[in-house]
Design an enzyme around this catalytic site. Sequence first.
Site, PDB file in Angstrom:
ATOM      1  N   LYS A  54      15.696   7.806   9.871  1.00 48.71           N
ATOM      2  CA  LYS A  54      15.800   8.231   8.469  1.00 48.71           C
ATOM      3  C   LYS A  54      17.145   8.906   8.190  1.00 48.71           C
ATOM      4  CE  LYS A  54      11.844   6.683   6.938  1.00 48.71           C
ATOM      5  NZ  LYS A  54      11.750   5.611   5.945  1.00 48.71           N
ATOM      6  N   ILE A  85       3.123   4.406  -0.585  1.00 48.36           N
ATOM      7  CA  ILE A  85       4.230   4.728  -1.488  1.00 48.36           C
ATOM      8  C   ILE A  85       4.781   3.465  -2.150  1.00 48.36           C
ATOM      9  CG2 ILE A  85       6.617   5.594  -1.521  1.00 48.36           C
ATOM     10  CD1 ILE A  85       5.722   7.610   0.699  1.00 48.36           C
ATOM     11  N   ARG A 118       0.843  -1.206   0.000  1.00 50.02           N
ATOM     12  CA  ARG A 118       0.000   0.000   0.000  1.00 50.02           C
ATOM     13  C   ARG A 118       0.878   1.257   0.000  1.00 50.02           C
ATOM     14  NH1 ARG A 118      -1.495  -0.514   6.256  1.00 50.02           N
ATOM     15  NH2 ARG A 118       0.039   0.974   7.020  1.00 50.02           N
ATOM     16  N   TYR A 151      11.876   8.388  14.504  1.00 50.25           N
ATOM     17  CA  TYR A 151      11.727   8.330  13.042  1.00 50.25           C
ATOM     18  C   TYR A 151      12.794   9.206  12.376  1.00 50.25           C
ATOM     19  CZ  TYR A 151       9.303   8.687   8.493  1.00 50.25           C
ATOM     20  OH  TYR A 151       8.966   8.645   7.159  1.00 50.25           O
ATOM     21  N   ASP A 206       8.548 -10.242   7.102  1.00 50.72           N
ATOM     22  CA  ASP A 206       8.753  -9.082   7.968  1.00 50.72           C
ATOM     23  C   ASP A 206      10.222  -8.687   7.827  1.00 50.72           C
ATOM     24  OD1 ASP A 206       9.383  -7.466  10.183  1.00 50.72           O
ATOM     25  OD2 ASP A 206       7.869  -8.436  11.434  1.00 50.72           O
ATOM     26  N   VAL A 207      10.481  -7.433   7.473  1.00 54.61           N
ATOM     27  CA  VAL A 207      11.880  -7.031   7.223  1.00 54.61           C
ATOM     28  C   VAL A 207      12.747  -7.080   8.483  1.00 54.61           C
ATOM     29  CG1 VAL A 207      11.307  -5.578   5.225  1.00 54.61           C
ATOM     30  CG2 VAL A 207      11.439  -4.533   7.506  1.00 54.61           C
TER      31      VAL A 207
HETATM   32  P1  NDP Z   1       2.182   3.009   4.838  1.00 54.75           P
HETATM   33  O1  NDP Z   1       1.975   2.834   6.296  1.00 54.75           O
HETATM   34  O2  NDP Z   1       1.018   3.363   3.980  1.00 54.75           O
HETATM   35  O3  NDP Z   1       2.862   1.710   4.193  1.00 54.75           O
HETATM   36  C1  NDP Z   1       3.927   1.072   4.821  1.00 54.75           C
HETATM   37  C2  NDP Z   1       3.984  -0.349   4.307  1.00 54.75           C
HETATM   38  O4  NDP Z   1       5.111  -0.971   4.938  1.00 54.75           O
HETATM   39  C3  NDP Z   1       2.745  -1.168   4.691  1.00 54.75           C
HETATM   40  O5  NDP Z   1       2.370  -1.983   3.606  1.00 54.75           O
HETATM   41  C4  NDP Z   1       3.246  -2.006   5.850  1.00 54.75           C
HETATM   42  O6  NDP Z   1       2.592  -3.244   5.975  1.00 54.75           O
HETATM   43  C5  NDP Z   1       4.697  -2.233   5.452  1.00 54.75           C
HETATM   44  N1  NDP Z   1       5.502  -2.618   6.603  1.00 54.75           N
HETATM   45  C6  NDP Z   1       5.583  -2.012   7.804  1.00 54.75           C
HETATM   46  N2  NDP Z   1       6.407  -2.680   8.611  1.00 54.75           N
HETATM   47  C7  NDP Z   1       6.864  -3.745   7.909  1.00 54.75           C
HETATM   48  C8  NDP Z   1       7.733  -4.820   8.192  1.00 54.75           C
HETATM   49  N3  NDP Z   1       8.316  -4.944   9.397  1.00 54.75           N
HETATM   50  N4  NDP Z   1       8.002  -5.721   7.214  1.00 54.75           N
HETATM   51  C9  NDP Z   1       7.419  -5.625   5.995  1.00 54.75           C
HETATM   52  N5  NDP Z   1       6.563  -4.646   5.674  1.00 54.75           N
HETATM   53  C10 NDP Z   1       6.298  -3.721   6.621  1.00 54.75           C
HETATM   54  O7  NDP Z   1       3.323   4.110   4.729  1.00 54.75           O
HETATM   55  P2  NDP Z   1       3.858   5.028   3.531  1.00 54.75           P
HETATM   56  O8  NDP Z   1       3.513   4.453   2.229  1.00 54.75           O
HETATM   57  O9  NDP Z   1       3.494   6.419   3.840  1.00 54.75           O
HETATM   58  O10 NDP Z   1       5.427   4.929   3.794  1.00 54.75           O
HETATM   59  C11 NDP Z   1       6.297   4.139   3.026  1.00 54.75           C
HETATM   60  C12 NDP Z   1       7.714   4.595   3.286  1.00 54.75           C
HETATM   61  O11 NDP Z   1       7.836   5.969   2.940  1.00 54.75           O
HETATM   62  C13 NDP Z   1       8.140   4.493   4.745  1.00 54.75           C
HETATM   63  O12 NDP Z   1       9.488   4.098   4.806  1.00 54.75           O
HETATM   64  C14 NDP Z   1       7.976   5.909   5.249  1.00 54.75           C
HETATM   65  O13 NDP Z   1       8.797   6.196   6.337  1.00 54.75           O
HETATM   66  C15 NDP Z   1       8.393   6.687   4.017  1.00 54.75           C
HETATM   67  N6  NDP Z   1       7.944   8.066   3.982  1.00 54.75           N
HETATM   68  C16 NDP Z   1       6.607   8.367   4.036  1.00 54.75           C
HETATM   69  C17 NDP Z   1       6.192   9.678   4.004  1.00 54.75           C
HETATM   70  C18 NDP Z   1       4.753  10.079   4.048  1.00 54.75           C
HETATM   71  O14 NDP Z   1       4.478  11.277   4.200  1.00 54.75           O
HETATM   72  N7  NDP Z   1       3.807   9.168   3.896  1.00 54.75           N
HETATM   73  C19 NDP Z   1       7.174  10.781   3.940  1.00 54.75           C
HETATM   74  C20 NDP Z   1       8.541  10.345   3.906  1.00 54.75           C
HETATM   75  C21 NDP Z   1       8.896   9.033   3.917  1.00 54.75           C
HETATM   76  P3  NDP Z   1       1.666  -3.569   7.273  1.00 54.75           P
HETATM   77  O15 NDP Z   1       0.569  -2.589   7.249  1.00 54.75           O
HETATM   78  O16 NDP Z   1       1.236  -4.969   7.051  1.00 54.75           O
HETATM   79  O17 NDP Z   1       2.531  -3.412   8.477  1.00 54.75           O
END
Ligand code: NDP
Length: 257
Positions: free
Chosen positions: A167, A24, A22, A163, A69-70
């Site tokens: 980052k 990004i 989901r 966070y 899970d990463v």
């Molecule tokens: P979301 O929460 O929408 O998506 C994050 C995704 O990562 C989910 O599918 C989640 O799955 C998965 N995830 C989380 N933890 C794990 C894990 N341990 N192993 C595997 N998958 C995992 O977040 P965004 O799309 O907003 O963010 C994506 C990236 O972009 C992140 O690194 C975030 O820090 C970065 N980012 C986002 C910004 C923003 O404004 N949105 C700005 C700057 C950076 P599940 O739900 O199953 O845990």
Amino acid sequence: MSNVIDTFRLVGKMALITGGGRGIGKAISVALAEAGATIIIMDKDEVSARNAIYEIQGNGGSAFFLKGDVTSNKDVIEVVKQVVKQLGRIDVLVNDAGIVRNVKAEEMSWSDWFDVINVNLNGLFLMCQQVGRQMIKQKNGSIINISSMSANIVNWPQPQCSYNAAKAAVSHLTKSLAMEWAMHNIRVNAIAPGYISTELTKYGLTTEWGKTWIDLTPQKRVGTPEELGGLAVYLASEASSYVTGSIIVIDGGYSIV
Ligand code: NDP
């Protein structure tokens, strides 16, 4: 000699995206698939990842899901092993999985601190290490880490020191790996987004925080996940063959000041 548009094509490339179910990660998966790559989504949640897979397949692309899970080295090793067994190679790794906890430093529990560092930094390193070993064997690869503008600025008004620290480390790890692996023909870059409308920012965008975020952004809006897709295709492809160790900001101008 190929024309410039051809250098962006990813036909025949295998791209592994963590957190691709989901937000990004999904938008980047869809964009890489449109450029021709075969997509492997590694995520914890099979349900949302399946939606991403169906969307890519519906557009005529190829996509697979592997649960993992990463933060689990066992999962990381198994996923990389499965991809190599089934598809033969990994050309592109996108480290997107990430979480945030908006807790004041003086009130933060150890688990809140640890979880954010563990997913955003430790998990990302485990992925880079395991996929990097494969790319060294292949003598080729492109790694794209999803960092954040929070590596460079301190967000306001919400507290999120774990966070921001994670980052900042991701951005510097990106440069460190780019230096170590340039000799293996592996490029390592990062995308540093500003505020993007996803589940991660959903709560903030319904509160006064969101108003402040938009006010502090020169373009006076948050971004969409799809606005990161073009840069991901560029960094994954031969179009960026001389780009490594770069942290590229996409933030509507937030970091200008
Ligand atoms: P979301 O929460 O929408 O998506 C994050 C995704 O990562 C989910 O599918 C989640 O799955 C998965 N995830 C989380 N933890 C794990 C894990 N341990 N192993 C595997 N998958 C995992 O977040 P965004 O799309 O907003 O963010 C994506 C990236 O972009 C992140 O690194 C975030 O820090 C970065 N980012 C986002 C910004 C923003 O404004 N949105 C700005 C700057 C950076 P599940 O739900 O199953 O845990």
